[in-house]
Design an enzyme around this catalytic site. Structure first.
Site, PDB file in Angstrom:
ATOM      1  CD  GLN A 153      -8.203  -2.574 -11.905  1.00 38.88           C
ATOM      2  OE1 GLN A 153      -7.454  -3.526 -12.055  1.00 38.88           O
ATOM      3  NE2 GLN A 153      -8.135  -1.772 -10.864  1.00 38.88           N
TER       4      GLN A 153
ATOM      5  CD  GLN B  15      -5.197  -8.608 -10.859  1.00 42.19           C
ATOM      6  OE1 GLN B  15      -6.198  -8.833 -10.187  1.00 42.19           O
ATOM      7  NE2 GLN B  15      -4.707  -7.390 -10.993  1.00 42.19           N
TER       8      GLN B  15
ATOM      9  CG  HIS C 113      -3.232   1.232  -2.349  1.00 42.89           C
ATOM     10  ND1 HIS C 113      -1.867   1.097  -2.412  1.00 42.89           N
ATOM     11  CD2 HIS C 113      -3.733   0.496  -3.372  1.00 42.89           C
ATOM     12  CE1 HIS C 113      -1.546   0.299  -3.421  1.00 42.89           C
ATOM     13  NE2 HIS C 113      -2.652  -0.077  -4.026  1.00 42.89           N
TER      14      HIS C 113
ATOM     15  CG  LEU D 186      -1.900  -1.158   1.326  1.00 41.75           C
ATOM     16  CD1 LEU D 186      -2.845  -0.948   2.509  1.00 41.75           C
ATOM     17  CD2 LEU D 186      -2.707  -1.341   0.041  1.00 41.75           C
ATOM     18  CG  HIS D 187       0.847   3.528  -3.185  1.00 39.03           C
ATOM     19  ND1 HIS D 187      -0.287   4.232  -3.562  1.00 39.03           N
ATOM     20  CD2 HIS D 187       0.990   2.535  -4.104  1.00 39.03           C
ATOM     21  CE1 HIS D 187      -0.771   3.721  -4.677  1.00 39.03           C
ATOM     22  NE2 HIS D 187      -0.033   2.675  -5.014  1.00 39.03           N
TER      23      HIS D 187
HETATM   24  P1  AMP Z   1      -3.702  -2.267  -6.736  1.00 35.57           P
HETATM   25  O1  AMP Z   1      -3.312  -2.642  -5.352  1.00 35.57           O
HETATM   26  O2  AMP Z   1      -2.555  -1.741  -7.555  1.00 35.57           O
HETATM   27  O3  AMP Z   1      -4.522  -3.307  -7.423  1.00 35.57           O
HETATM   28  O4  AMP Z   1      -4.650  -1.001  -6.585  1.00 35.57           O
HETATM   29  C1  AMP Z   1      -5.774  -1.027  -5.758  1.00 35.57           C
HETATM   30  C2  AMP Z   1      -6.608   0.188  -6.047  1.00 35.57           C
HETATM   31  O5  AMP Z   1      -5.855   1.368  -5.793  1.00 35.57           O
HETATM   32  C3  AMP Z   1      -7.054   0.266  -7.523  1.00 35.57           C
HETATM   33  O6  AMP Z   1      -8.389   0.726  -7.576  1.00 35.57           O
HETATM   34  C4  AMP Z   1      -6.094   1.259  -8.101  1.00 35.57           C
HETATM   35  O7  AMP Z   1      -6.593   1.932  -9.232  1.00 35.57           O
HETATM   36  C5  AMP Z   1      -5.923   2.211  -6.924  1.00 35.57           C
HETATM   37  N1  AMP Z   1      -4.688   2.980  -7.055  1.00 35.57           N
HETATM   38  C6  AMP Z   1      -3.454   2.503  -7.375  1.00 35.57           C
HETATM   39  N2  AMP Z   1      -2.574   3.526  -7.467  1.00 35.57           N
HETATM   40  C7  AMP Z   1      -3.262   4.660  -7.213  1.00 35.57           C
HETATM   41  C8  AMP Z   1      -2.915   6.046  -7.167  1.00 35.57           C
HETATM   42  N3  AMP Z   1      -1.674   6.467  -7.400  1.00 35.57           N
HETATM   43  N4  AMP Z   1      -3.888   6.939  -6.848  1.00 35.57           N
HETATM   44  C9  AMP Z   1      -5.164   6.517  -6.615  1.00 35.57           C
HETATM   45  N5  AMP Z   1      -5.549   5.240  -6.639  1.00 35.57           N
HETATM   46  C10 AMP Z   1      -4.620   4.318  -6.941  1.00 35.57           C
END
Ligand code: AMP
Length: 279
Positions: free
Chosen positions: A153, A61, A37, A33-34
Site C-alpha cells: 500500500q 477498497q 495507529h 485503532l491500536h
Molecule cells: P488501517 O486503519 O488498517 O487502514 O491502517 C491505517 C494506517 O495504520 C496505515 O498506514 C497502516 O499501515 C498503519 N498501521 C496498521 N497497523 C500498523 C502497525 N501494526 N504498526 C504501524 N502502523 C500500522
C-alpha cells in the site's frame, strides 16, 4: 480535539492553519485503532504543528463485502485514544461526504499493483487510491504517515502521489508488534482464542527468515517459510514472497540491506492477516 465531519469545514480549518504557516500532518485510518495507529499519530505530532487523523471505513477498497460488514467499528474508544495522544483534529466523514457521487476512476500502478495483495484482492488498491486521493484533496497535508505493515500500500501511495503530482511528503513508519511478535492489526480482534495463540508463528517465521537471510538462498528461504506455516493447521497460506522493496517484483539477488522485503498473507478461519519484514 476538534471532531469534524464535513469536507467543507475541514478545508476551511486547514486553509486557516496553512495561511498561518503551520505544518499539517495527516494520519488516515479505518478506525478500530491500536497502538500501531497511535505510533503514527505520535510521529506526526513530533514533526508537525497540526495533526489530523481520519476514521473512514472505505467501502471501495473492500473486494469482499462480508469483510466490509465485519470490519470492527469502535468509534468511541478510537476518539478517546486520539484525544489521549492530543491529536488536534479527528475527521470522521460519512460515505456521502467522501463520495458525493460514485468514484469511477481507474488507476494503473503497473506491476506494483498486480502482485501479492493486488492479485489476491482485485480492485483493492484502486479503492485505496480513490479514497487516499480524495482525503489528500480535502486535508491538503504537508506530510502523511503510513505504516510499513501495509508495505505494498505504501508503494502504491508513493506512486499515486507521483502520478497525480500531489505535493505531500509520504512518511513510512515501522510496524508495531504485540509482545509475542504478532503485527498489530484491527483484524486481530476477530481471531478466536485458539487462532490468537497460534498467530505469532507468522512473525516468528519472518524473523527466522531474516536471521537465515545471509546464509540461505531465496528459494531455500521461501521453502522454509512455507514449511513453517504449513505446520500450523489453523493457517492457510495465500502467499509468501521475497520481493525487491522498490519494484515489488520477485527478488533474484539479495543485494544490500533493505533492498528486499519478505511479505506474507494468510487466512486463519475468516480472518485474513498480512505481515512483512525488510531484509
Ligand atoms: P488501517 O486503519 O488498517 O487502514 O491502517 C491505517 C494506517 O495504520 C496505515 O498506514 C497502516 O499501515 C498503519 N498501521 C496498521 N497497523 C500498523 C502497525 N501494526 N504498526 C504501524 N502502523 C500500522
Amino acid at each position: 480535539m476538534n471532531t469534524v465531519t464535513t469536507a467543507a469545514e475541514l478545508k476551511s480549518i486547514v486553509n486557516n492553519f496553512r495561511s498561518q504557516g503551520k505544518i499539517i500532518g495527516f494520519v488516515p485510518t479505518m478506525g478500530a485503532l491500536h497502538q500501531g495507529h497511535i505510533s503514527l499519530v505520535k510521529r506526526a505530532k513530533s514533526e508537525c504543528n497540526v495533526v489530523i487523523s481520519s476514521i473512514f471505513v472505505n467501502p471501495t477498497q473492500f473486494n469482499d463485502k462480508k469483510d466490509l460488514e465485519k470490519y470492527p467499528r469502535t468509534y468511541n474508544k478510537d476518539a478517546e485514544m486520539l484525544q489521549n495522544v492530543t491529536c488536534d483534529i479527528l475527521f470522521y466523514p460519512s460515505e456521502k461526504e467522501i463520495y458525493p457521487e460514485p468514484d469511477t476512476r481507474v488507476f494503473d500502478f503497473g506491476n506494483l499493483g498486480n502482485v501479492m495483495e493486488g492479485s489476491q484482492r482485485p480492485g483493492h488498491f484502486n479503492g485505496v487510491a480513490q479514497v487516499v486521493s480524495r482525503l489528500f484533496n480535502i486535508v491538503q497535508p504537508h506530510k502523511a504517515y503510513f505504516g510499513e505493515k501495509d508495505f505494498q500500500q505504501l508503494a502504491i501511495i508513493k506512486q499515486l502521489v507521483k502520478q497525480l503530482s500531489i505535493t505531500v511528503q509520504i512518511i513510512p513508519c515501522p510496524t508495531l508488534r504485540e509482545a509475542d511478535g504478532l503485527a498489530m492489526s484491527s483484524r486481530n480482534v476477530r481471531l478466536s482464542p485458539e487462532e490468537r495463540k497460534a498467530a505469532p508463528l507468522i512473525a516468528q517465521t519472518l524473523f527466522k527468515v531474516k536471521e537465515l537471510y545471509a546464509t540461505k538462498t531465496i528459494k531455500e528461504l521461501s521453502t522454509f517459510a512455507k514449511q513453517q506455516i504449513g505446520t500450523q493447521k489453523l493457517m492457510e497460506l495465500e502467499y509468501f514472497e521475497i520481493v525487491n522493496a522498490t519494484t515489488l517484483q520477485p527478488a533474484d539477488t539479495k543485494g544490500a540491506a533493505g533492498e528486499n522485503v519478505a511479505c506474507i498473507a494468510l487466512r486463519m478461519g475468516s480472518t485474513r492477516l498480512i505481515d512483512n519484514i525488510i531484509l
